[in-house]
Design a protein around this motif. Structure first.
Motif, short mmCIF file in Angstrom:
data_model
loop_
_atom_site.label_atom_id
_atom_site.label_comp_id
_atom_site.label_asym_id
_atom_site.label_seq_id
_atom_site.Cartn_x
_atom_site.Cartn_y
_atom_site.Cartn_z
N UNK A 97 4.28 70.40 65.40
CA UNK A 97 4.65 69.57 66.55
C UNK A 97 5.51 68.42 66.06
N UNK A 98 6.61 68.18 66.75
CA UNK A 98 7.53 67.15 66.30
C UNK A 98 8.27 66.51 67.43
N UNK A 99 9.47 66.02 67.12
CA UNK A 99 10.31 65.36 68.11
C UNK A 99 11.71 65.96 68.09
N UNK A 100 12.39 65.80 69.21
CA UNK A 100 13.74 66.34 69.36
C UNK A 100 14.68 65.18 69.61
N UNK A 101 15.62 64.99 68.71
CA UNK A 101 16.54 63.87 68.82
C UNK A 101 17.96 64.37 68.59
N UNK A 102 18.83 64.14 69.57
CA UNK A 102 20.24 64.48 69.40
C UNK A 102 20.49 65.94 69.08
N UNK A 103 19.64 66.82 69.62
CA UNK A 103 19.84 68.25 69.39
C UNK A 103 19.21 68.77 68.11
#
Length: 121
Positions: A97-103
């Motif tokens: 599980x993580x994060x999505x930043x700028x594609x």
């Protein structure tokens, strides 16, 4: 408490298919981007496929057009459909599980214990 539990690994012949599943705790699944990583013996862990909460995807070049990542928000489950498997796909596959930043996907320190995929004749 975050829990990620992978399943679906096994032994498959080259050219075959498998579908991996990752059951996630609700708090993680609804708010995070999710991804599959893999680690082959003696190799570094690598990103295989990532999926944002909005449905955007990223794939490693080595699995494009063969693997598909998806999620079932009712079952809180992440999937990885793997087709046309090759011996080089042999690895332990991990859910993250993580994060999505700028594609781009960025992992957080939420990992499952992994499931082993072996591609061999």
């Amino acid at each position: 408490q975050v829990q990620l539990v992978e399943s679906g690994g096994g032994l498959v012949q080259p050219g075959g298919s498998l579908r991996l599943s990752c059951a996630a705790s609700g708090s993680v699944f609804s708010s995070n981007a999710m991804a599959w990583y893999r680690q082959a013996p003696g190799q570094r862990r690598e990103l295989v496929a990532a999926l944002s909460s909005g449905g955007d995807t990223n794939y490693a070049d080595s699995v494009k057009d063969r693997f598909t990542v998806s999620r079932d928000t009712v079952k809180n489950t992440l999937y990885l459909q793997m087709n046309s498997l090759k011996p080089d796909d042999t690895a332990v596959y991990y859910c993250n599980a993580g994060i999505w930043v700028g594609g781009d996907y960025y992992d957080m320190d939420y990992w499952g214990k992994g499931t082993l995929v072996t591609v061999s004749s």
